[in-house]
Design an enzyme around this catalytic site. Structure first.
Site, PDB file in Angstrom:
ATOM      1  N   LYS A  51      39.728  27.399  47.392  1.00 31.02           N
ATOM      2  CA  LYS A  51      40.717  28.454  47.153  1.00 31.02           C
ATOM      3  C   LYS A  51      40.942  29.319  48.383  1.00 31.02           C
ATOM      4  O   LYS A  51      42.075  29.740  48.633  1.00 31.02           O
ATOM      5  CB  LYS A  51      40.311  29.323  45.968  1.00 31.02           C
ATOM      6  CG  LYS A  51      39.137  30.251  46.212  1.00 31.02           C
ATOM      7  CD  LYS A  51      38.893  31.150  45.019  1.00 31.02           C
ATOM      8  CE  LYS A  51      37.725  32.082  45.292  1.00 31.02           C
ATOM      9  NZ  LYS A  51      37.998  33.020  46.383  1.00 31.02           N
ATOM     10  N   THR A  52      39.895  29.572  49.163  1.00 32.71           N
ATOM     11  CA  THR A  52      40.094  30.377  50.378  1.00 32.71           C
ATOM     12  C   THR A  52      40.986  29.633  51.360  1.00 32.71           C
ATOM     13  O   THR A  52      41.848  30.232  52.004  1.00 32.71           O
ATOM     14  CB  THR A  52      38.731  30.695  51.030  1.00 32.71           C
ATOM     15  OG1 THR A  52      37.893  31.339  50.075  1.00 32.71           O
ATOM     16  CG2 THR A  52      38.924  31.612  52.227  1.00 32.71           C
ATOM     17  N   ASP A  70      43.431  37.590  45.900  1.00 31.56           N
ATOM     18  CA  ASP A  70      42.328  36.663  45.659  1.00 31.56           C
ATOM     19  C   ASP A  70      41.464  37.201  44.518  1.00 31.56           C
ATOM     20  O   ASP A  70      41.431  38.407  44.258  1.00 31.56           O
ATOM     21  CB  ASP A  70      41.500  36.526  46.939  1.00 31.56           C
ATOM     22  CG  ASP A  70      40.554  35.343  46.903  1.00 31.56           C
ATOM     23  OD1 ASP A  70      40.702  34.497  46.003  1.00 31.56           O
ATOM     24  OD2 ASP A  70      39.673  35.266  47.771  1.00 31.56           O
ATOM     25  N   GLU A  71      40.740  36.320  43.834  1.00 29.00           N
ATOM     26  CA  GLU A  71      39.826  36.697  42.748  1.00 29.00           C
ATOM     27  C   GLU A  71      40.544  37.542  41.690  1.00 29.00           C
ATOM     28  O   GLU A  71      40.052  38.594  41.256  1.00 29.00           O
ATOM     29  CB  GLU A  71      38.614  37.466  43.303  1.00 29.00           C
ATOM     30  CG  GLU A  71      37.864  36.761  44.416  1.00 29.00           C
ATOM     31  CD  GLU A  71      37.011  35.592  43.919  1.00 29.00           C
ATOM     32  OE1 GLU A  71      37.147  35.212  42.750  1.00 29.00           O
ATOM     33  OE2 GLU A  71      36.221  35.065  44.716  1.00 29.00           O
ATOM     34  N   GLN A 128      34.837  32.292  36.332  1.00 32.06           N
ATOM     35  CA  GLN A 128      33.996  33.070  37.240  1.00 32.06           C
ATOM     36  C   GLN A 128      34.217  34.567  37.090  1.00 32.06           C
ATOM     37  O   GLN A 128      33.915  35.337  37.994  1.00 32.06           O
ATOM     38  CB  GLN A 128      34.241  32.629  38.688  1.00 32.06           C
ATOM     39  CG  GLN A 128      33.891  31.174  38.940  1.00 32.06           C
ATOM     40  CD  GLN A 128      34.013  30.792  40.401  1.00 32.06           C
ATOM     41  OE1 GLN A 128      33.244  31.255  41.258  1.00 32.06           O
ATOM     42  NE2 GLN A 128      34.968  29.931  40.721  1.00 32.06           N
ATOM     43  N   ARG A 151      27.006  27.642  43.011  1.00 32.35           N
ATOM     44  CA  ARG A 151      26.789  28.039  44.419  1.00 32.35           C
ATOM     45  C   ARG A 151      26.071  26.934  45.184  1.00 32.35           C
ATOM     46  O   ARG A 151      26.007  26.952  46.407  1.00 32.35           O
ATOM     47  CB  ARG A 151      25.929  29.310  44.534  1.00 32.35           C
ATOM     48  CG  ARG A 151      26.443  30.580  43.857  1.00 32.35           C
ATOM     49  CD  ARG A 151      27.863  30.911  44.210  1.00 32.35           C
ATOM     50  NE  ARG A 151      28.792  30.365  43.232  1.00 32.35           N
ATOM     51  CZ  ARG A 151      30.087  30.211  43.426  1.00 32.35           C
ATOM     52  NH1 ARG A 151      30.625  30.526  44.581  1.00 32.35           N
ATOM     53  NH2 ARG A 151      30.860  29.706  42.486  1.00 32.35           N
TER      54      ARG A 151
END
Length: 730
Positions: free
Chosen positions: A39-40, A221-222, A252, A605
């Site tokens: 996504k980044t 973002d997020e 998330q 992670r």
């Protein structure tokens, strides 16, 4: 570089879904990005693509949640296209916006930003002045109440109107007094930064129109972590052009406790009609076994966007689940496994240990210290929460905002200059009578007859020091801090035993100020303090340090490691007892789902190895308790998971103590208040002569006795070992 060449460079290595998101044209776009799906990369490439399409760098804004994430995104864009774009956090954007515009609604742009510790100090003052009992009116609880109302955009007046009964009226009165004190100090807390920005947008439509015209594109973002105020800010900014790109993952969302609203993402298409939705489902991070285990667990949640993550990575090592007799056995095993991996060539910083609560780090710290393994507790007292740093920041805040009474109280006798609590109280009274700030009252010390001769002299000396500091003309923040330390004689006047640690912290703060000078040429004191106020624990984590980080699962979000250990995966810890209580009481459907999302975040992670551990006995708040493996472990698949249960103890120490206690009393230990006859069963209400009333969570036969886990209202969850004769009815 020609446009076609730039576009090819931006999109050539993207998958089809990534390319679809990056190359989206006009209108709202929602990118549902699964864990490890890049996504980044997508959001930075989209920024680069918009620049290549002719959108000027100053016509777009990208917003995320931490300084670390904002810096990384900005660096990636610059490396890709050689241009700088405004990448910021919500709070930093609002602080910068308010410095310029808050005067339009009667505010002062030189405001101080209060962190939670500052706000707690204000609330304690309210509790003290209202003569409330801190045992029933906890300052931390009161601050949570205030923050919850701000998350819902409910101000003190509305809170007071809705108050029912004396308790709610008292809460509303504390809220109102808290806000009045912040206003007197010309201070804003983190929530106020967002709410005051909305005030300006609402009351000054011309200002909002200017910002809407400036920003053709807003990228967030997020997005699953946004609260109501942040959602409304985004809607306001893109209200004219409707060019919003939101990237997020409902799986998330782990910040409900700080106001995040899952609805902002799940209802995105309703809030932004005509939105295009792109799903990123290929996971590039985790091995197939790790992805299978995490996906099986999160699939049980109902509040989510349906998606199926997949990977081309091989199965890899199985996910390891291990049980231990005690939390110290667990810690030793984790340390030994880390030592083994280090001996095989693994870098300590490529591994991480996650836990649900900060209190779980002690057994791990002991075990790592015993093997001299390098480790870093990320969630311990943060650098900016250290007393030395907060003292120096308070001096600097006072230079920017002389109305900040909290900063003045903190430094008026730091280092000690003979100004005690009685003198400060008299100075406060004089300031209130004269309707001036505490600092201004200090400047008039010679006129204050309420102060004795010695006190007047000491206060006058502080005022003179302030004037000297205010007159410093430094060439940068490092030089300003250096002169501040020298003129206050901060280190020299520290007690000798504390002096080495104080000097070390001062040197680190000087280094931080120097870094600010390098990254912000021409930056001012206000900007420096703003950055320091908005830094987070994880922002201060030095990822390049050759050490294994210990951190909470909340702090782990957004990070990735070759090897991950998740410890303490037990009932009452993960899921946490508070979440379980909410589910038992039926007060919130999503409480358990959020705990499951937290577990999922921790698992995803990991790139190559994932170890999940639990212990039968754990010391919690100084008391040893029995623990049961988390229900989440039962949700893991059999394929690709290697399980080993905790060894059965001959006699658990906690059980033995309870047994001895029962036998000594020679009376019924547990009385059943309701339920079927004298039968012990989950859900039955009981009473204990020592622990009071509670609800049975679990019953397990153990030979001629029973292990009974009870959630007591006053003492939390306790484990009792009882014989049949120890049970009776009320």
């Amino acid at each position: 570089m020609r446009t076609s060449t730039r576009l090819k460079r931006i999109t050539s290595d993207l998958t089809e879904p990534q390319r679809e998101a990056v190359c989206h044209g006009e209108g709202p776009l929602l990118v549902v990005a699964g864990a490890g799906s890049g996504k980044t990369r997508v959001i930075t490439r989209r920024i680069a693509w918009l620049l290549a399409q002719g959108v000027a760098p100053d016509r777009m804004i990208a917003v995320t949640f931490t300084n670390k994430a904002a810096d990384e995104m900005g660096r990636r864009v610059t490396a890709l296209v050689g241009e700088d774009v405004y990448v910021t956090t919500f709070h930093s954007f609002c602080a910068r916006f308010l410095r310029r515009e808050v005067a339009r609604v009667g505010g002062d742009g030189s405001f101080t930003i209060y962190d939670r510790a500052d706000s707690l100090r204000v609330v304690r003052g309210v509790v003290r002045d209202k003569q409330l009992d801190e045992t029933t009116a906890s300052p931390a609880g009161l601050l949570d109440f205030i923050s919850l109302n701000k998350d819902r955009i409910i101000g003190p007046d509305e809170c007071a109107r809705k108050a029912l009964g004396i308790q709610e009226q008292t809460l509303a009165a504390v809220y109102a007094d808290y806000q009045e004190r912040l206003a007197r100090n010309n201070a804003l807390d983190f929530d106020d930064l967002l709410l005051r920005a909305l005030d300006v947008f609402r009351e000054c439509p011309g200002v909002l129109q200017d910002y809407q015209n400036t920003y053709l594109h807003v990228l967030v973002d997020e997005y699953q972590d946004t609260n109501l105020a942040q959602h409304l800010i985004v809607r306001a900014l893109q209200g004219k052009h409707r060019n919003i790109t939101a990237v997020g993952d409902p799986d998330q969302m782990i910040y409900t406790w700080r106001g995040a609203r899952l609805e902002n993402l799940l209802e995105f298409e309703e809030d932004f009609p005509g939105a295009r939705v792109v799903k990123l489902e290929r996971n590039y991070r985790s091995s197939a076994n790790i992805l299978r285990a995490s996906s099986a667990c999160i699939a049980l949640n109902e509040l989510r966007h349906d998606k199926t993550l997949w990977t081309e990575r091989p199965a890899g090592e199985p996910v390891t689940v291990r049980g231990f007799a005690t939390s110290y056995d667990e810690g030793r095993w984790v340390a030994e496994k880390v030592d083994e991996l280090v001996q095989d060539g693994a870098e300590p910083s490529s591994m991480a240990v996650f836990y649900r609560t900060k209190a779980q780090s002690l057994p791990l710290e002991d075990a790592f210290a015993a093997l001299t393994l390098p480790h870093q507790v990320v969630d311990s007292v943060g650098f900016f929460d250290r007393k030395v740093v907060k003292d120096l920041r308070a001096y600097l805040q006072l230079l920017v905002n002389p109305r900040d009474d909290e900063a003045c109280v903190r430094v008026i006798n730091t280092p000690s200059r003979g100004i005690g609590a009685v003198t400060v109280a008299k100075l406060r009274a004089a300031a209130a009578r004269l309707r001036v700030s505490l600092l201004e009252a200090a400047g008039r010390a010679e006129e204050l007859q309420s102060l004795g001769t010695r006190a007047r002299g000491a206060v006058a000396g502080f005022w003179q020091l302030y004037r000297e500091l205010d007159a410093i003309e430094a060439g940068g923040m490092r030089e300003l801090v250096k002169q501040l330390v020298e003129r206050t004689r901060y280190v020299e006047r520290t007690p000798p035993l504390e002096r080495p640690d104080t000097q070390e912290t001062v040197d680190m703060f000087l280094g931080y100020a120097g870094e600010y000078d390098e990254r912000h040429p021409g930056g001012d004191l206000m900007g420096f303090l703003e950055q320091a106020a908005l830094v987070s624990d994880v922002d201060g984590w030095k990822a390049q340090a050759s050490a294994v980080p210990f951190m909470t699962l909340h702090s782990a979000k957004g990070l990735e490691f070759d090897t991950v250990f998740i410890v303490g995966v037990e009932e009452d810890l993960l899921p946490h007892r508070r979440a379980l209580d909410e589910c038992i009481q039926g007060t919130e459907q999503g409480a358990l789902e959020e705990e499951r999302r937290l577990f999922y975040v921790g698992m995803t992670r990991a790139r190559d190895r994932l170890f999940i551990t639990h212990a039968r006995r754990r010391t919690v708040q100084g008391r040893e308790q029995m623990s049961a493996p988390s229900r989440f472990l039962d949700e893991l698949p059999d394929e690709g998971v290697d399980r080993q249960a905790a060894p059965q103890p001959a006699a658990a120490a906690g059980f033995a103590r309870e047994m001895e206690y029962v036998l000594k009393r020679k009376r019924i230990s547990l009385r059943i208040l309701d339920g079927d006859g004298d039968r012990l069963a989950a859900g039955v209400r009981v009473s204990h002569p020592h622990y009071g009333e509670g609800t049975i969570l679990e019953v397990q036969p153990m030979g001629s006795r029973y292990m009974v886990r009870v959630n007591f209202a006053q003492h939390g969850t306790m484990v009792l070992l009882l014989a049949s004769g120890d049970v009776g009815r009320e």
